[in-house]
Design a protein around this motif. Structure first.
Motif, PDB file in Angstrom:
ATOM      1  N   CYS A  84      23.095 -18.486  49.061  1.00 44.77           N
ATOM      2  CA  CYS A  84      23.852 -18.849  50.261  1.00 44.77           C
ATOM      3  C   CYS A  84      25.273 -18.294  50.147  1.00 44.77           C
ATOM      4  N   GLY A  91      18.606 -19.699  48.866  1.00 45.25           N
ATOM      5  CA  GLY A  91      18.106 -20.063  50.185  1.00 45.25           C
ATOM      6  C   GLY A  91      16.591 -20.129  50.228  1.00 45.25           C
ATOM      7  N   ASP A  93      13.160 -19.580  53.225  1.00 44.78           N
ATOM      8  CA  ASP A  93      12.843 -18.940  54.500  1.00 44.78           C
ATOM      9  C   ASP A  93      13.186 -19.863  55.663  1.00 44.78           C
ATOM     10  N   ASP A  94      13.753 -19.275  56.704  1.00 47.26           N
ATOM     11  CA  ASP A  94      14.169 -20.041  57.883  1.00 47.26           C
ATOM     12  C   ASP A  94      13.063 -19.977  58.933  1.00 47.26           C
ATOM     13  N   ARG A 152      15.535 -13.766  57.329  1.00 49.09           N
ATOM     14  CA  ARG A 152      16.275 -14.952  57.775  1.00 49.09           C
ATOM     15  C   ARG A 152      16.113 -16.072  56.759  1.00 49.09           C
ATOM     16  N   TYR A 153      17.233 -16.646  56.345  1.00 52.37           N
ATOM     17  CA  TYR A 153      17.230 -17.702  55.343  1.00 52.37           C
ATOM     18  C   TYR A 153      18.068 -18.878  55.818  1.00 52.37           C
ATOM     19  N   VAL A 154      17.780 -20.046  55.212  1.00 50.58           N
ATOM     20  CA  VAL A 154      18.559 -21.254  55.460  1.00 50.58           C
ATOM     21  C   VAL A 154      18.832 -21.899  54.103  1.00 50.58           C
ATOM     22  N   CYS A 155      20.027 -22.431  53.951  1.00 50.71           N
ATOM     23  CA  CYS A 155      20.415 -23.078  52.699  1.00 50.71           C
ATOM     24  C   CYS A 155      19.927 -24.531  52.727  1.00 50.71           C
ATOM     25  N   ARG A 161      22.678 -20.940  57.983  1.00 51.74           N
ATOM     26  CA  ARG A 161      21.648 -19.947  58.266  1.00 51.74           C
ATOM     27  C   ARG A 161      22.290 -18.567  58.209  1.00 51.74           C
ATOM     28  N   TRP A 162      21.584 -17.609  57.584  1.00 53.40           N
ATOM     29  CA  TRP A 162      22.113 -16.247  57.501  1.00 53.40           C
ATOM     30  C   TRP A 162      20.965 -15.266  57.417  1.00 53.40           C
ATOM     31  N   ARG A 163      21.334 -14.011  57.568  1.00 56.07           N
ATOM     32  CA  ARG A 163      20.364 -12.923  57.478  1.00 56.07           C
ATOM     33  C   ARG A 163      20.752 -12.062  56.287  1.00 56.07           C
TER      34      ARG A 163
END
Length: 192
Positions: A84, A91, A93-94, A152-155, A161-163
């Motif tokens: 993150c 992170g 997967d989002d 795409r990921y989420v912490c 959320r970020w790419r």
């Protein structure tokens, strides 16, 4: 020779073949070229068959049983994930972008069907035909949004959320070459 596994999916058949070979069982995917020529008839052809020698049949059945049970899966903490940017926690997967695109596809399908129904005043059979035709429209929407869905990921800790953009193949190749040169120099060998 005997069939150890079959799949209607080309990639899965080759994954099972590679998995069996990694466990010391010689395996081959049969009918791959035949089935790929007319994939609408995949089930009629019997799918992609993974064949093994008769003497390896029991070992292949054990390995495939472990595969189906999920015991050969890679542990989640062994998978490398980007950290993150805010808190440096790995992170995960989002799922949110996938949900948004799925909702967009369903909405597009319903708008297409309703618009056709209102424009033509057609019967239920024509409505079913339009819904069937939207099977073509939905994958096109998915292809358009593929770039939006990748990386795409989420912490799990701070919910950021970020790419994460992946490196190009050329960049990765240079890194491997540099590491190979360093390894060869450390051993006192000439680099190839």
């Amino acid at each position: 020779m005997r069939r150890a596994y079959w799949s209607a999916d080309f990639a899965e058949a080759h994954v099972v073949e590679a998995m069996l070979r990694a466990h010391g069982v010689q395996a081959w995917v049969f009918d791959a070229l035949l089935v790929r020529q007319d994939w609408f008839k995949t089930l009629m052809f019997g799918g992609y068959r993974v064949m093994v020698a008769d003497e390896d049949g029991m070992r292949a059945a054990d390995v495939i049983g472990e595969y189906r049970a999920g015991t050969l899966a890679i542990a989640d903490d062994a998978v490398e994930r980007p950290a993150c940017p805010r808190c440096a926690t790995p992170g995960r997967d989002d799922p949110a972008p996938f949900r948004r695109v799925f909702a967009l596809m369903i909405t597009a399908d319903l708008v297409l069907a309703l618009g056709f129904r209102l424009a033509t005043g057609s019967s239920a059979e024509m409505l079913a035909l339009v819904l069937g035709g939207s099977v073509v429209v939905v994958p096109v929407i998915a292809l358009v949004f593929t770039r939006y869905l990748k990386g795409r990921y989420v912490c799990p800790q701070c919910a950021m959320r970020w790419r994460a953009l992946s490196a190009s193949f050329a960049t990765m190749a240079r890194e491997v070459d540099a590491a190979t040169d360093v390894d060869a120099g450390a051993k006192g060998e000439a680099a190839p």
